[in-house]
Each structure stands twice: as structure tokens, then as C-alpha cells.
Design a protein around this motif. Structure first.
Motif, PDB file in Angstrom:
ATOM      1  N   MET A  53       0.835  -1.204   0.000  1.00 27.56           N
ATOM      2  CA  MET A  53       0.000   0.000   0.000  1.00 27.56           C
ATOM      3  C   MET A  53       0.867   1.250   0.000  1.00 27.56           C
ATOM      4  O   MET A  53       2.046   1.193   0.352  1.00 27.56           O
ATOM      5  N   PRO A  54       0.289   2.389  -0.376  1.00 22.17           N
ATOM      6  CA  PRO A  54       1.047   3.651  -0.294  1.00 22.17           C
ATOM      7  C   PRO A  54       1.536   3.885   1.142  1.00 22.17           C
ATOM      8  O   PRO A  54       0.895   3.453   2.107  1.00 22.17           O
ATOM      9  N   SER A  55       2.658   4.566   1.288  1.00 26.53           N
ATOM     10  CA  SER A  55       3.277   4.734   2.603  1.00 26.53           C
ATOM     11  C   SER A  55       2.345   5.410   3.606  1.00 26.53           C
ATOM     12  O   SER A  55       2.328   5.044   4.785  1.00 26.53           O
ATOM     13  N   THR A  56       1.550   6.364   3.168  1.00 23.63           N
ATOM     14  CA  THR A  56       0.629   7.018   4.116  1.00 23.63           C
ATOM     15  C   THR A  56      -0.431   6.025   4.607  1.00 23.63           C
ATOM     16  O   THR A  56      -0.783   6.044   5.795  1.00 23.63           O
ATOM     17  N   THR A  57      -0.902   5.159   3.747  1.00 23.19           N
ATOM     18  CA  THR A  57      -1.893   4.157   4.140  1.00 23.19           C
ATOM     19  C   THR A  57      -1.263   3.148   5.100  1.00 23.19           C
ATOM     20  O   THR A  57      -1.898   2.722   6.068  1.00 23.19           O
ATOM     21  N   GLN A  58      -0.013   2.760   4.831  1.00 18.03           N
ATOM     22  CA  GLN A  58       0.689   1.841   5.739  1.00 18.03           C
ATOM     23  C   GLN A  58       0.776   2.440   7.145  1.00 18.03           C
ATOM     24  O   GLN A  58       0.502   1.762   8.129  1.00 18.03           O
ATOM     25  N   GLU A  59       1.149   3.696   7.205  1.00 21.55           N
ATOM     26  CA  GLU A  59       1.287   4.351   8.505  1.00 21.55           C
ATOM     27  C   GLU A  59      -0.068   4.463   9.201  1.00 21.55           C
ATOM     28  O   GLU A  59      -0.176   4.274  10.414  1.00 21.55           O
ATOM     29  N   GLU A  60      -1.118   4.731   8.442  1.00 21.93           N
ATOM     30  CA  GLU A  60      -2.463   4.813   9.023  1.00 21.93           C
ATOM     31  C   GLU A  60      -2.911   3.457   9.559  1.00 21.93           C
ATOM     32  O   GLU A  60      -3.470   3.372  10.654  1.00 21.93           O
ATOM     33  N   LEU A  61      -2.668   2.389   8.804  1.00 17.57           N
ATOM     34  CA  LEU A  61      -3.059   1.056   9.265  1.00 17.57           C
ATOM     35  C   LEU A  61      -2.269   0.644  10.503  1.00 17.57           C
ATOM     36  O   LEU A  61      -2.825   0.058  11.440  1.00 17.57           O
ATOM     37  N   GLN A  62      -0.995   0.944  10.518  1.00 23.93           N
ATOM     38  CA  GLN A  62      -0.197   0.635  11.701  1.00 23.93           C
ATOM     39  C   GLN A  62      -0.676   1.447  12.900  1.00 23.93           C
ATOM     40  O   GLN A  62      -0.731   0.931  14.028  1.00 23.93           O
ATOM     41  N   SER A  63      -1.044   2.691  12.672  1.00 26.26           N
ATOM     42  CA  SER A  63      -1.579   3.522  13.748  1.00 26.26           C
ATOM     43  C   SER A  63      -2.886   2.943  14.266  1.00 26.26           C
ATOM     44  O   SER A  63      -3.139   2.917  15.474  1.00 26.26           O
ATOM     45  N   MET A  64      -3.704   2.438  13.353  1.00 26.45           N
ATOM     46  CA  MET A  64      -4.950   1.799  13.744  1.00 26.45           C
ATOM     47  C   MET A  64      -4.674   0.574  14.609  1.00 26.45           C
ATOM     48  O   MET A  64      -5.358   0.329  15.604  1.00 26.45           O
ATOM     49  N   LEU A  65      -3.639  -0.194  14.275  1.00 23.64           N
ATOM     50  CA  LEU A  65      -3.275  -1.363  15.087  1.00 23.64           C
ATOM     51  C   LEU A  65      -2.804  -0.928  16.478  1.00 23.64           C
ATOM     52  O   LEU A  65      -3.109  -1.590  17.479  1.00 23.64           O
ATOM     53  N   ALA A  66      -2.069   0.184  16.553  1.00 20.42           N
ATOM     54  CA  ALA A  66      -1.624   0.693  17.851  1.00 20.42           C
ATOM     55  C   ALA A  66      -2.828   1.094  18.700  1.00 20.42           C
ATOM     56  O   ALA A  66      -2.892   0.799  19.897  1.00 20.42           O
ATOM     57  N   ILE A  67      -3.799   1.728  18.080  1.00 23.12           N
ATOM     58  CA  ILE A  67      -5.022   2.108  18.794  1.00 23.12           C
ATOM     59  C   ILE A  67      -5.800   0.856  19.188  1.00 23.12           C
ATOM     60  O   ILE A  67      -6.305   0.762  20.314  1.00 23.12           O
ATOM     61  N   LEU A  68      -5.866  -0.122  18.307  1.00 20.08           N
ATOM     62  CA  LEU A  68      -6.566  -1.376  18.604  1.00 20.08           C
ATOM     63  C   LEU A  68      -5.939  -2.079  19.802  1.00 20.08           C
ATOM     64  O   LEU A  68      -6.647  -2.644  20.640  1.00 20.08           O
ATOM     65  N   GLU A  69      -4.625  -2.039  19.904  1.00 16.98           N
ATOM     66  CA  GLU A  69      -3.934  -2.673  21.033  1.00 16.98           C
ATOM     67  C   GLU A  69      -4.438  -2.112  22.370  1.00 16.98           C
ATOM     68  O   GLU A  69      -4.554  -2.836  23.354  1.00 16.98           O
ATOM     69  N   TYR A  70      -4.756  -0.826  22.385  1.00 18.07           N
ATOM     70  CA  TYR A  70      -5.215  -0.189  23.612  1.00 18.07           C
ATOM     71  C   TYR A  70      -6.730   0.036  23.653  1.00 18.07           C
ATOM     72  O   TYR A  70      -7.245   0.558  24.643  1.00 18.07           O
ATOM     73  N   ALA A  71      -7.446  -0.380  22.641  1.00 15.03           N
ATOM     74  CA  ALA A  71      -8.903  -0.192  22.583  1.00 15.03           C
ATOM     75  C   ALA A  71      -9.647  -0.807  23.773  1.00 15.03           C
ATOM     76  O   ALA A  71     -10.657  -0.244  24.207  1.00 15.03           O
ATOM     77  N   PRO A  72      -9.192  -1.938  24.332  1.00 11.21           N
ATOM     78  CA  PRO A  72      -9.925  -2.491  25.482  1.00 11.21           C
ATOM     79  C   PRO A  72     -10.017  -1.531  26.675  1.00 11.21           C
ATOM     80  O   PRO A  72     -10.947  -1.632  27.468  1.00 11.21           O
ATOM     81  N   TYR A  73      -9.087  -0.604  26.790  1.00 11.26           N
ATOM     82  CA  TYR A  73      -9.175   0.357  27.891  1.00 11.26           C
ATOM     83  C   TYR A  73     -10.403   1.259  27.733  1.00 11.26           C
ATOM     84  O   TYR A  73     -10.972   1.703  28.723  1.00 11.26           O
ATOM     85  N   ALA A  74     -10.794   1.530  26.503  1.00 14.68           N
ATOM     86  CA  ALA A  74     -11.960   2.382  26.249  1.00 14.68           C
ATOM     87  C   ALA A  74     -13.241   1.580  26.045  1.00 14.68           C
ATOM     88  O   ALA A  74     -14.308   1.997  26.464  1.00 14.68           O
ATOM     89  N   PHE A  75     -13.133   0.428  25.389  1.00 16.01           N
ATOM     90  CA  PHE A  75     -14.326  -0.324  24.996  1.00 16.01           C
ATOM     91  C   PHE A  75     -14.548  -1.599  25.801  1.00 16.01           C
ATOM     92  O   PHE A  75     -15.553  -2.279  25.613  1.00 16.01           O
ATOM     93  N   GLY A  76     -13.604  -1.972  26.657  1.00 15.26           N
ATOM     94  CA  GLY A  76     -13.737  -3.207  27.432  1.00 15.26           C
ATOM     95  C   GLY A  76     -13.361  -4.408  26.597  1.00 15.26           C
ATOM     96  O   GLY A  76     -12.814  -4.258  25.524  1.00 15.26           O
ATOM     97  N   PRO A  77     -13.567  -5.573  27.036  1.00 10.98           N
ATOM     98  CA  PRO A  77     -14.296  -5.976  28.227  1.00 10.98           C
ATOM     99  C   PRO A  77     -13.465  -5.857  29.510  1.00 10.98           C
ATOM    100  O   PRO A  77     -14.014  -5.844  30.605  1.00 10.98           O
TER     101      PRO A  77
END
Length: 164
Positions: free
Chosen positions: A72-96
Motif C-alpha cells: 500500500m502507499p506509505s501514508t496508508t501503511q502508517e495509518e493502518l499501523q496507527s490503527m493497530l496501535a489504537i486497537l492494542e489499547y482499545a480495550p481500555y476504552a471499549f472493554g471488556p
């Protein structure tokens, strides 16, 4: 507007990388901690009740998903990786539970993913859809999965003869 959203996504991904003392999202190579997050999520997104479907880890789906992201284009790669970083910590906001995704049980990850998929918040649903797309591209491109879904190169008239 879209540029501002992208900047917010990438900044948030970098923030979580600093918080966890891990390398930040960047185009090119996915840092190991984000690869681990993707793998844990993939094992649940691609989990099948049918024994004919191979395990995500056994069929190389993670490597296929990482190659897909790498194309993917480099900006999309960085966005997807950022999404994974947010997903790693998503349980703090969304549980369980208030734990990083990679520390949750399979059932807890399933509940988190369902919460994201059905969330009234559009960014949470968008994160789930992007994750699902990357996971499925990695999983369903593996030849080991094809018999379970009834796909065959030899039975597909759209595949050139030299690839069958």
C-alpha cells in the motif's frame, strides 16, 4: 478534513507507541508489537467453527497480510499501523477488561471486536472494517484455505493455464 483525521490517527498511534515504549508506526516494516496485535486479532477475525479451515498461524496468513499492507502507499501503511496501535489499547476504552488486546483471552477479544463492529461511533466501526479487510486479505489469499471455501485454480477458467 480527511487530512486532519489522518493526522489525528497517526498522532494517536505514535502516542500509544511512546506510552508502551515501542517503535512508532512507520511505512516500510511493521514493528513487532503491531505485528503481534494483528496476529491476535487475525486469530479471532478469521476463526472458523469448521475444522476444514486452517489455523491462521499455520497457513502463513499473518505474513500474507503484512505483505498486503506493505504494497500500500506509505501514508496508508502508517495509518493502518496507527490503527493497530489504537486497537492494542482499545480495550481500555471499549472493554471488556482494561488490558492490552494482546493480553486478552479469545472470548474477550471476540467481545471487543463485536463492540467495535456494532459501535455507534463511526471511527470504531471503521477501525473494525479496516482490520477485517486486512485480516481477510491475508487469510483468504493462502492456498491452504482455498479447499475449505471450494476454490481451486484448476477449476477456475479466469486463471491463465500456466498458473493452474
Amino acid at each position: 478534513m480527511a487530512r486532519m483525521q489522518t493526522m489525528g490517527l497517526v498522532r494517536t498511534g505514535r502516542f500509544f507507541a511512546r506510552l508502551s515504549r515501542n517503535p512508532p508506526p512507520m511505512p516500510g516494516k511493521v514493528p513487532a508489537w503491531l505485528s503481534e496485535t494483528l496476529e491476535r486479532a487475525m486469530t479471532r477475525v478469521c476463526a472458523a467453527d469448521d475444522a476444514d479451515f486452517p489455523d491462521v498461524r499455520a497457513c502463513g496468513a499473518l505474513d500474507a497480510a503484512l505483505r498486503f499492507m506493505g504494497g500500500m502507499p506509505s501514508t496508508t501503511q502508517e495509518e493502518l499501523q496507527s490503527m493497530l496501535a489504537i486497537l492494542e489499547y482499545a480495550p481500555y476504552a471499549f472493554g471488556p477488561r482494561r488490558q492490552r488486546l494482546t493480553r486478552l483471552s479469545d472470548d474477550e477479544i471476540d467481545r471487543l471486536l463485536l463492540t467495535l463492529e456494532t459501535s455507534p461511533l463511526m471511527p470504531a466501526r471503521a477501525m473494525f472494517k479496516a482490520l477485517k479487510s486486512v485480516c481477510m486479505m491475508g487469510y483468504y489469499t493462502r492456498p491452504e484455505v482455498w479447499p475449505a471455501i471450494g476454490y481451486s485454480l484448476s477449476g477456475n477458467p479466469g486463471v491463465p493455464a500456466e498458473r493452474r
